[in-house]
Design a protein around this motif. Structure first.
Motif, PDB file in Angstrom:
ATOM      1  N   GLY A  55     -16.851 -10.598  12.736  1.00  0.00           N
ATOM      2  CA  GLY A  55     -18.102 -11.324  13.756  1.00  0.00           C
ATOM      3  C   GLY A  55     -18.229 -10.610  15.029  1.00  0.00           C
ATOM      4  N   GLU A  56     -17.082 -10.411  15.638  1.00  0.00           N
ATOM      5  CA  GLU A  56     -17.184  -9.732  16.936  1.00  0.00           C
ATOM      6  C   GLU A  56     -16.986  -8.179  17.153  1.00  0.00           C
ATOM      7  OE1 GLU A  56     -13.481 -11.616  18.442  1.00  0.00           O
ATOM      8  OE2 GLU A  56     -14.619 -13.493  19.090  1.00  0.00           O
ATOM      9  N   GLY A  57     -17.510  -7.609  15.576  1.00  0.00           N
ATOM     10  CA  GLY A  57     -17.453  -6.180  15.537  1.00  0.00           C
ATOM     11  C   GLY A  57     -16.194  -5.305  15.103  1.00  0.00           C
ATOM     12  N   MET A  58     -15.117  -6.202  15.195  1.00  0.00           N
ATOM     13  CA  MET A  58     -13.922  -5.444  14.637  1.00  0.00           C
ATOM     14  C   MET A  58     -13.423  -5.432  13.075  1.00  0.00           C
ATOM     15  SD  MET A  58     -11.458  -6.696  17.853  1.00  0.00           S
ATOM     16  CE  MET A  58     -12.125  -8.620  17.984  1.00  0.00           C
ATOM     17  N   GLU A  59     -12.731  -4.592  12.830  1.00  0.00           N
ATOM     18  CA  GLU A  59     -12.213  -4.590  11.365  1.00  0.00           C
ATOM     19  C   GLU A  59     -11.105  -5.734  11.095  1.00  0.00           C
ATOM     20  OE1 GLU A  59     -13.629  -2.390   8.923  1.00  0.00           O
ATOM     21  OE2 GLU A  59     -14.808  -1.906  10.880  1.00  0.00           O
ATOM     22  N   PRO A  60     -11.188  -6.355   9.983  1.00  0.00           N
ATOM     23  CA  PRO A  60     -10.192  -7.310   9.389  1.00  0.00           C
ATOM     24  C   PRO A  60      -8.790  -6.687   9.280  1.00  0.00           C
ATOM     25  CG  PRO A  60     -11.581  -6.843   7.649  1.00  0.00           C
ATOM     26  CD  PRO A  60     -12.174  -5.973   8.837  1.00  0.00           C
ATOM     27  N   LEU A  61      -8.013  -7.172   9.889  1.00  0.00           N
ATOM     28  CA  LEU A  61      -6.663  -6.891   9.882  1.00  0.00           C
ATOM     29  C   LEU A  61      -5.932  -6.818   8.559  1.00  0.00           C
ATOM     30  CD1 LEU A  61      -5.161  -8.205  13.406  1.00  0.00           C
ATOM     31  CD2 LEU A  61      -6.316  -5.807  12.952  1.00  0.00           C
ATOM     32  N   GLY A  62      -6.360  -7.892   7.830  1.00  0.00           N
ATOM     33  CA  GLY A  62      -5.597  -7.872   6.378  1.00  0.00           C
ATOM     34  C   GLY A  62      -5.786  -6.776   5.668  1.00  0.00           C
ATOM     35  N   LEU A  63      -6.883  -5.991   5.568  1.00  0.00           N
ATOM     36  CA  LEU A  63      -7.084  -4.887   4.829  1.00  0.00           C
ATOM     37  C   LEU A  63      -6.216  -3.883   5.269  1.00  0.00           C
ATOM     38  CD1 LEU A  63     -10.783  -4.676   4.767  1.00  0.00           C
ATOM     39  CD2 LEU A  63      -9.511  -5.434   3.150  1.00  0.00           C
ATOM     40  N   GLU A  64      -5.485  -3.727   6.420  1.00  0.00           N
ATOM     41  CA  GLU A  64      -4.507  -2.579   6.828  1.00  0.00           C
ATOM     42  C   GLU A  64      -3.119  -3.133   5.870  1.00  0.00           C
ATOM     43  OE1 GLU A  64      -4.577  -2.422  10.995  1.00  0.00           O
ATOM     44  OE2 GLU A  64      -6.632  -1.844  10.954  1.00  0.00           O
ATOM     45  N   LEU A  65      -2.919  -4.119   5.953  1.00  0.00           N
ATOM     46  CA  LEU A  65      -1.585  -4.733   5.220  1.00  0.00           C
ATOM     47  C   LEU A  65      -1.369  -4.524   3.727  1.00  0.00           C
ATOM     48  CD1 LEU A  65      -1.001  -7.908   7.600  1.00  0.00           C
ATOM     49  CD2 LEU A  65      -0.218  -5.647   7.883  1.00  0.00           C
ATOM     50  N   LYS A  66      -2.538  -4.588   3.291  1.00  0.00           N
ATOM     51  CA  LYS A  66      -2.421  -4.773   1.746  1.00  0.00           C
ATOM     52  C   LYS A  66      -2.470  -3.249   1.001  1.00  0.00           C
ATOM     53  CE  LYS A  66      -2.869  -9.208   1.741  1.00  0.00           C
ATOM     54  NZ  LYS A  66      -1.687  -9.943   1.561  1.00  0.00           N
ATOM     55  N   GLY A  67      -1.415  -2.924   0.344  1.00  0.00           N
ATOM     56  CA  GLY A  67      -1.255  -1.885  -0.668  1.00  0.00           C
ATOM     57  C   GLY A  67      -0.773  -0.547  -0.144  1.00  0.00           C
ATOM     58  N   GLY A  68      -1.286  -0.101   1.149  1.00  0.00           N
ATOM     59  CA  GLY A  68      -1.089   1.087   1.637  1.00  0.00           C
ATOM     60  C   GLY A  68      -1.913   2.243   1.004  1.00  0.00           C
ATOM     61  N   PRO A  69      -1.383   3.444   1.198  1.00  0.00           N
ATOM     62  CA  PRO A  69      -1.919   4.769   0.790  1.00  0.00           C
ATOM     63  C   PRO A  69      -1.991   4.695  -0.909  1.00  0.00           C
ATOM     64  CG  PRO A  69      -0.026   5.341   2.111  1.00  0.00           C
ATOM     65  CD  PRO A  69       0.095   3.878   1.984  1.00  0.00           C
ATOM     66  N   ASP A  70      -1.437   4.417  -1.493  1.00  0.00           N
ATOM     67  CA  ASP A  70      -1.418   4.395  -2.862  1.00  0.00           C
ATOM     68  C   ASP A  70      -2.547   3.412  -3.375  1.00  0.00           C
ATOM     69  OD1 ASP A  70       0.956   5.996  -3.194  1.00  0.00           O
ATOM     70  OD2 ASP A  70       2.156   4.368  -3.555  1.00  0.00           O
ATOM     71  N   GLU A  71      -2.679   2.221  -2.888  1.00  0.00           N
ATOM     72  CA  GLU A  71      -3.992   1.302  -3.135  1.00  0.00           C
ATOM     73  C   GLU A  71      -4.924   2.042  -2.624  1.00  0.00           C
ATOM     74  OE1 GLU A  71      -5.855  -2.071  -4.526  1.00  0.00           O
ATOM     75  OE2 GLU A  71      -3.807  -1.144  -4.901  1.00  0.00           O
ATOM     76  N   ALA A  72      -5.137   2.483  -1.455  1.00  0.00           N
ATOM     77  CA  ALA A  72      -6.428   3.367  -1.155  1.00  0.00           C
ATOM     78  C   ALA A  72      -6.862   4.435  -2.162  1.00  0.00           C
ATOM     79  CB  ALA A  72      -6.365   4.023   0.328  1.00  0.00           C
ATOM     80  N   LEU A  73      -5.937   5.306  -2.533  1.00  0.00           N
ATOM     81  CA  LEU A  73      -6.011   6.432  -3.630  1.00  0.00           C
ATOM     82  C   LEU A  73      -6.725   5.824  -4.875  1.00  0.00           C
ATOM     83  CD1 LEU A  73      -3.134   8.720  -2.925  1.00  0.00           C
ATOM     84  CD2 LEU A  73      -5.615   9.058  -2.470  1.00  0.00           C
ATOM     85  N   ARG A  74      -6.046   4.543  -5.168  1.00  0.00           N
ATOM     86  CA  ARG A  74      -6.397   4.030  -6.377  1.00  0.00           C
ATOM     87  C   ARG A  74      -7.991   3.497  -6.355  1.00  0.00           C
ATOM     88  NH1 ARG A  74      -7.627  -0.360  -8.493  1.00  0.00           N
ATOM     89  NH2 ARG A  74      -7.051  -1.824  -6.745  1.00  0.00           N
ATOM     90  N   GLU A  75      -8.275   3.195  -5.335  1.00  0.00           N
ATOM     91  CA  GLU A  75      -9.641   2.481  -4.983  1.00  0.00           C
ATOM     92  C   GLU A  75     -10.540   3.736  -4.973  1.00  0.00           C
ATOM     93  OE1 GLU A  75      -9.437  -0.108  -1.538  1.00  0.00           O
ATOM     94  OE2 GLU A  75      -8.862  -1.842  -2.671  1.00  0.00           O
ATOM     95  N   LEU A  76     -10.306   4.499  -4.254  1.00  0.00           N
ATOM     96  CA  LEU A  76     -10.933   5.875  -4.298  1.00  0.00           C
ATOM     97  C   LEU A  76     -11.238   6.412  -5.592  1.00  0.00           C
ATOM     98  CD1 LEU A  76      -9.901   7.561  -0.999  1.00  0.00           C
ATOM     99  CD2 LEU A  76     -12.083   6.642  -1.267  1.00  0.00           C
TER     100      LEU A  76
END
Length: 132
Positions: A76-97
């Motif tokens: 709400g203050e224009g920043m990113e949620p921190l929780g997303l950075e903690l979950k999954g790491g690069p493997d999860e990001a590649l899977r999502e992509l």
């Protein structure tokens, strides 16, 4: 004090992030409400940008979205949620992509209603009703 604080927040931005995160988790509004222990109306109001939930409710929703405490406020203050950075790491990001790539391949092959709905959703998500 909460009223003035909530007035300064970008509730529309929060709504878009919550809708997108709920979608990435594959949850309906009903399922998110059940996970968070809140009413469907609470989720609906948050996603519509209508009402700002109380602290305990926000905490429950953040937990159900697998976000960290305070992430709704951060968004709400224009920043990113921190929780997303903690979950999954690069493997999860590649899977999502890879998953997104498969969806887009399907949409390219399907010029019908599914493609129109996806475009409408993306325009709403990025706040561009007329497109880019």
């Amino acid at each position: 004090m909460l009223g003035s604080m909530a007035g300064e927040l970008d509730r529309e931005r929060v709504a878009k992030y919550v809708v997108a995160r709920r979608g990435s988790l594959g949850l309906t509004q009903e399922q998110l409400a059940e996970r968070a222990g809140v009413t469907v109306k609470t989720i609906y109001n948050l996603e519509a940008g209508d009402r700002w939930p109380q602290a305990r409710t926000r905490s429950s929703i953040e937990n159900a979205l697998q976000w960290r405490p305070g992430d709704l406020l951060r968004v709400g203050e224009g920043m990113e949620p921190l929780g997303l950075e903690l979950k999954g790491g690069p493997d999860e990001a590649l899977r999502e992509l890879s998953e997104l790539n498969a969806y887009f391949a399907d949409l390219r092959a399907n010029p019908g209603e599914k493609r129109r709905m996806a475009l409408a959703f993306l325009r709403a998500l990025y706040g561009e009703p007329g497109g880019r």
